[in-house]
Design an enzyme around this catalytic site. Structure first.
Site, short mmCIF file in Angstrom:
data_model
loop_
_atom_site.label_atom_id
_atom_site.label_comp_id
_atom_site.label_asym_id
_atom_site.label_seq_id
_atom_site.Cartn_x
_atom_site.Cartn_y
_atom_site.Cartn_z
N PRO A 11 -2.21 2.29 -3.12
CA PRO A 11 -2.55 2.14 -4.54
C PRO A 11 -2.08 0.84 -5.17
O PRO A 11 -0.97 0.38 -4.90
CB PRO A 11 -1.87 3.35 -5.20
CG PRO A 11 -0.92 3.89 -4.20
CD PRO A 11 -1.44 3.50 -2.85
N ASN A 12 -2.95 0.31 -5.99
CA ASN A 12 -2.73 -0.87 -6.82
C ASN A 12 -2.78 -2.19 -6.05
O ASN A 12 -2.79 -3.25 -6.68
CB ASN A 12 -1.41 -0.76 -7.61
CG ASN A 12 -1.43 0.40 -8.57
OD1 ASN A 12 -2.33 0.51 -9.39
ND2 ASN A 12 -0.47 1.31 -8.45
N ARG A 19 -2.18 -9.68 -10.89
CA ARG A 19 -1.10 -9.26 -11.78
C ARG A 19 0.23 -9.50 -11.05
O ARG A 19 0.27 -9.51 -9.83
CB ARG A 19 -1.18 -7.76 -12.10
CG ARG A 19 -2.45 -7.32 -12.81
CD ARG A 19 -2.32 -7.47 -14.32
NE ARG A 19 -3.45 -6.86 -15.02
CZ ARG A 19 -4.68 -7.38 -15.09
NH1 ARG A 19 -4.95 -8.50 -14.48
NH2 ARG A 19 -5.63 -6.76 -15.76
N TYR A 24 4.47 -10.29 -6.24
CA TYR A 24 3.56 -10.10 -5.10
C TYR A 24 2.82 -11.37 -4.67
O TYR A 24 2.05 -11.33 -3.70
CB TYR A 24 2.57 -8.99 -5.43
CG TYR A 24 3.26 -7.66 -5.69
CD1 TYR A 24 3.94 -7.00 -4.67
CD2 TYR A 24 3.25 -7.07 -6.95
CE1 TYR A 24 4.58 -5.80 -4.90
CE2 TYR A 24 3.88 -5.86 -7.20
CZ TYR A 24 4.55 -5.24 -6.16
OH TYR A 24 5.20 -4.04 -6.38
N ASN A 75 0.49 -0.86 4.54
CA ASN A 75 1.28 -1.00 3.31
C ASN A 75 0.78 0.11 2.40
O ASN A 75 -0.26 -0.04 1.74
CB ASN A 75 1.07 -2.38 2.68
CG ASN A 75 1.91 -2.54 1.42
OD1 ASN A 75 2.54 -1.59 0.95
ND2 ASN A 75 1.91 -3.75 0.86
N ALA A 78 3.06 2.56 -3.31
CA ALA A 78 4.04 3.52 -3.81
C ALA A 78 4.07 4.82 -3.00
O ALA A 78 5.09 5.52 -2.98
CB ALA A 78 3.76 3.84 -5.28
N GLU A 99 4.64 -1.30 9.68
CA GLU A 99 4.71 -1.11 8.22
C GLU A 99 5.03 -2.46 7.57
O GLU A 99 5.92 -3.18 8.04
CB GLU A 99 5.82 -0.10 7.91
CG GLU A 99 6.09 0.11 6.44
CD GLU A 99 7.26 1.08 6.22
OE1 GLU A 99 7.85 1.60 7.19
OE2 GLU A 99 7.59 1.29 5.03
N HIS A 101 5.72 -4.48 3.76
CA HIS A 101 5.87 -4.55 2.30
C HIS A 101 5.97 -6.01 1.89
O HIS A 101 6.76 -6.77 2.48
CB HIS A 101 7.09 -3.76 1.82
CG HIS A 101 6.93 -2.31 2.14
ND1 HIS A 101 6.02 -1.52 1.47
CD2 HIS A 101 7.45 -1.56 3.11
CE1 HIS A 101 6.04 -0.33 2.01
NE2 HIS A 101 6.89 -0.32 3.01
N ARG A 108 15.07 -3.99 -4.58
CA ARG A 108 14.46 -3.50 -5.82
C ARG A 108 15.09 -2.15 -6.21
O ARG A 108 16.18 -1.83 -5.78
CB ARG A 108 12.93 -3.41 -5.63
CG ARG A 108 12.32 -4.80 -5.30
CD ARG A 108 10.82 -4.76 -5.19
NE ARG A 108 10.19 -4.42 -6.47
CZ ARG A 108 8.88 -4.13 -6.60
NH1 ARG A 108 8.10 -4.14 -5.55
NH2 ARG A 108 8.39 -3.84 -7.78
O1 CA2 Z 1 6.12 -4.64 -1.73
C1 CA2 Z 1 5.15 -3.93 -1.41
O2 CA2 Z 1 4.26 -4.31 -0.65
C2 CA2 Z 1 5.01 -2.53 -2.02
O3 CA2 Z 1 4.48 -1.67 -1.03
C3 CA2 Z 1 4.06 -2.66 -3.19
C4 CA2 Z 1 3.90 -1.37 -4.00
C5 CA2 Z 1 5.26 -0.81 -4.37
O4 CA2 Z 1 5.08 0.45 -5.02
C6 CA2 Z 1 6.16 -0.63 -3.18
O5 CA2 Z 1 7.41 -0.15 -3.62
C7 CA2 Z 1 6.36 -1.96 -2.46
C8 CA2 Z 1 3.12 -1.64 -5.28
C9 CA2 Z 1 1.81 -2.28 -5.07
C10 CA2 Z 1 1.33 -2.78 -6.37
O6 CA2 Z 1 0.58 -3.92 -6.12
C11 CA2 Z 1 0.31 -4.74 -7.14
C12 CA2 Z 1 -0.10 -6.00 -6.81
C13 CA2 Z 1 -0.38 -6.89 -7.80
C14 CA2 Z 1 -0.28 -6.52 -9.13
C15 CA2 Z 1 0.13 -5.25 -9.45
C16 CA2 Z 1 0.40 -4.35 -8.45
#
Ligand code: CA2
Length: 145
Positions: A11-12, A19, A24, A75, A78, A99, A101, A108
């Protein structure tokens, strides 16, 4: 025939590069797809990238990988920190799993420090930005050689 690697994103991650670039980075998921396809070509691996915001769809994609892929890069976003369902699906996959991230989840919030995925993963790459996907592909090339 080239071995296929499925690159699964949760997700996201469709918002990558659009964003929160301070966390990221500036690359989009389409950039990641291109970078992995290019490197995969050099390594003799075919890549297929998927993204879903829905837990069950990620489970379905892992089931599809059972027949089609030699390795998975995941990846789970969340869901990494919550999903026994995705872990159970990964445990049905017989190939190699790495895996990834993008951010360093250990630097974090505490709720990001535990990963259900890590119990199954053959390797974990965190905090290397989107380059982590390419590092994972290199590792899979070694494991599958
Ligand atoms: O660091 C990572 O790759 C995460 O898997 C990213 C997840 C987060 O919940 C994990 O704890 C760590 C969140 C992905 C959200 O991705 C976005 C990318 C750009 C803008 C907003 C959100």
């Amino acid at each position: 025939m080239a071995k296929t690697i499925h690159i699964l994103n949760g997700p996201n991650l469709n918002l990558l590069g659009k964003r929160q670039p301070e966390i990221y980075g500036a690359d989009t998921l389409a950039d990641v797809e291109t970078r992995c396809a290019t490197l995969g070509g050099e390594l003799g691996l075919e890549t297929a990238l998927f993204q879903s915001n829905h837990e069950g769809e990620i489970v379905d994609q892992i089931h599809q990988a059972r027949d089609r892929a030699a390795g998975i890069i995941i990846n789970a976003g969340a869901y990494t920190h919550t999903s026994v369902a995705i872990l159970d699906a990964l445990n049905t996959f017989e190939g190699s799993v790495i895996e990834v991230h993008i951010s360093n989840i250990h630097a974090r919030e505490a709720f990001r420090h535990h990963s259900y995925m890590s119990a199954r993963a053959d390797g974990v790459i965190v905090g290397c930005g989107v380059e982590g996907y390419e590092l994972a592909l290199r590792r899979l090339a070694t494991l599958l050689a």
